[in-house]
Design a protein around this motif. Structure first.
Motif, short mmCIF file in Angstrom:
data_model
loop_
_atom_site.label_atom_id
_atom_site.label_comp_id
_atom_site.label_asym_id
_atom_site.label_seq_id
_atom_site.Cartn_x
_atom_site.Cartn_y
_atom_site.Cartn_z
N GLU A 172 0.01 -5.18 2.98
CA GLU A 172 1.23 -4.95 2.83
C GLU A 172 1.77 -5.05 1.35
OE1 GLU A 172 3.62 -6.97 5.83
OE2 GLU A 172 1.79 -7.27 7.23
N ARG A 173 2.87 -4.27 1.20
CA ARG A 173 3.34 -4.01 -0.38
C ARG A 173 4.98 -4.04 -0.30
NH1 ARG A 173 -1.83 -0.41 -1.89
NH2 ARG A 173 -2.86 -2.40 -2.93
N VAL A 174 5.48 -4.65 -1.33
CA VAL A 174 6.72 -4.36 -1.58
C VAL A 174 6.85 -3.96 -3.15
CG1 VAL A 174 8.87 -5.63 -1.92
CG2 VAL A 174 7.35 -6.21 -0.11
N SER A 231 1.42 -6.79 -3.61
CA SER A 231 0.42 -6.59 -2.60
C SER A 231 -0.09 -7.86 -2.01
CB SER A 231 -0.83 -5.73 -3.31
OG SER A 231 -0.20 -4.68 -3.77
N ASN A 234 -3.53 -8.49 4.33
CA ASN A 234 -3.43 -8.98 5.59
C ASN A 234 -4.49 -8.65 6.58
OD1 ASN A 234 -2.06 -10.19 7.82
ND2 ASN A 234 -0.48 -8.30 8.14
N GLU A 266 8.96 -0.66 0.48
CA GLU A 266 8.41 -1.62 1.29
C GLU A 266 7.21 -1.14 2.24
OE1 GLU A 266 10.97 -4.57 3.06
OE2 GLU A 266 12.34 -4.41 1.39
N ARG A 268 5.27 -2.25 5.21
CA ARG A 268 4.86 -3.51 6.00
C ARG A 268 3.78 -3.17 7.15
NH1 ARG A 268 8.80 -8.10 4.72
NH2 ARG A 268 10.04 -7.23 3.11
N GLY A 269 4.11 -3.95 8.17
CA GLY A 269 2.92 -3.98 9.37
C GLY A 269 2.98 -2.67 10.04
N ARG A 271 3.32 0.51 8.87
CA ARG A 271 2.94 1.34 8.00
C ARG A 271 3.88 2.44 7.74
NH1 ARG A 271 0.54 -2.33 6.34
NH2 ARG A 271 -0.53 -0.49 5.06
N LEU A 301 8.50 -11.56 3.59
CA LEU A 301 7.38 -11.19 4.57
C LEU A 301 6.88 -12.18 5.40
CD1 LEU A 301 4.88 -9.34 1.74
CD2 LEU A 301 6.16 -8.45 3.67
N THR A 302 6.68 -11.92 6.51
CA THR A 302 6.15 -12.66 7.70
C THR A 302 4.70 -12.07 7.84
OG1 THR A 302 8.20 -13.10 8.73
CG2 THR A 302 6.49 -13.45 9.96
N ILE A 303 3.66 -12.85 7.81
CA ILE A 303 2.21 -12.59 8.03
C ILE A 303 1.63 -13.42 9.28
CG2 ILE A 303 -0.18 -12.57 6.89
CD1 ILE A 303 2.00 -11.25 5.41
#
Length: 306
Positions: A172-174, A231, A234, A266, A268-269, A271, A301-303
């Motif tokens: 996951e990237r921001v 980065s 996850n 962003e 995230r999960g 994609r 971010l929520t992992i």
């Protein structure tokens, strides 16, 4: 003290052949084994590449000629003249998959020594520089599985490099990007960490955090573009929980009281690559603050466990 305006845009996906990028670089005569992959591109990929191509001239290596030139010598009659050396100013770029869902770029531009070059990838834009030989090597965290890199110089000469990044779904990237000399810092506090603790991750940190932040670009003048990318891997064995993200801006005499335009990207999960345009008004010059800390610009971010 500061004003933030958010303009949120959300990109979708469209089908597009990645081989377009290859053909623009190498022409229809390129070898088939150099085409890395063909797949689905996001709207951000397609729009950014097409917009960049509107102004640049893509170059490729010319076919060398080995035909001899005949000349008459003063004593021996017909002689073979020595070929006149010519400088090959064509651009050559190659992208290959690298660890941690990244792409390793190699650019050879023999007629662009020590020059700034702009690199665009999935909406991410930053400025780099070639060395004394016109060569540039760097690693970029990818923002799409089928990654396209548009590379251009100030004289509007450019080229394209592509590669397939198969492990991008594990990250996951921001990304944060901006233009100018202002120093911005992207900070991540992983799973309750405080500033200075292990788990406090930023571009200059030496902590043992799970994620990482890299800086791209050079703050040399107001026209350069910079970016920072956080980065997080996850995977099934990585920690889970909340990662707090914040932005810090250095306040100087040259930027105090001014408006700063930044953009976030962003991945995230789900994609889907999302972009947000932000405007930050820095404190006026009468304040004594060195850094402005903005905790509410980036969504944490929520992992979750996999």
């Amino acid at each position: 003290m500061f004003v933030v305006r958010n303009y949120v845009t959300m990109g979708g996906t469209v089908a597009c052949a990645l081989a377009i990028g290859y053909l623009m670089q190498n022409g229809s005569a390129g070898r088939a084994d150099q085409v890395e992959a063909v797949g689905e591109l996001t709207e951000s990929d397609q729009a950014s590449v097409l917009a960049g191509l509107e102004r640049i001239t893509l170059t490729s290596s010319p076919t060398p000629s080995h035909s001899p030139t005949l000349a008459f010598g003063p004593q021996r009659g017909l002689q073979r003249a020595q070929p006149v050396p010519q400088t090959n100013c064509s651009l050559n770029a190659r992208a290959t998959a690298a660890p941690d869902a990244s792409a390793r770029l190699t650019l050879k531009a023999p007629c662009h020594q020590n020059e700034q070059v702009q690199i665009l990838h999935s909406g991410l834009t930053f400025t780099a520089s070639t060395d004394a030989n016109g060569t540039l090597k760097l690693t970029v965290p990818a923002l799409s599985e089928y990654a396209i890199f548009l590379i251009s110089f100030g004289d509007d000469k450019g080229t394209v490099a592509t590669t397939h990044v198969p492990d991008i779904e594990a990250f996951e990237r921001v990304a944060l990007q901006w233009q100018g000399e202002t120093e911005l810092q992207l900070h991540a506090l992983e799973f309750g960490a405080s500033y200075g603790d292990d788990g406090h991750v930023w571009a200059s940190s030496e902590s043992n955090g799970t994620g990482s932040v890299i800086h791209l670009g050079q703050p040399e003048n107001s026209g350069t573009r910079q970016a920072q990318i956080y980065s997080y891997p996850n995977g099934p064995e990585t920690p889970t929980g909340e990662i707090a993200l914040s932005l810090e801006a250095e306040v100087t005499e040259s930027n105090c009281g001014s408006a700063l335009n930044v953009q976030t990207l962003e991945l995230r999960g789900d994609r889907r690559l999302r972009s947000r345009d932000l405007t930050v008004t820095l404190p006026d010059c009468s304040t004594s603050e060195d850094f402005l800390v903005l905790n509410n610009l980036l969504q944490d971010l929520t992992i979750a466990a996999k």
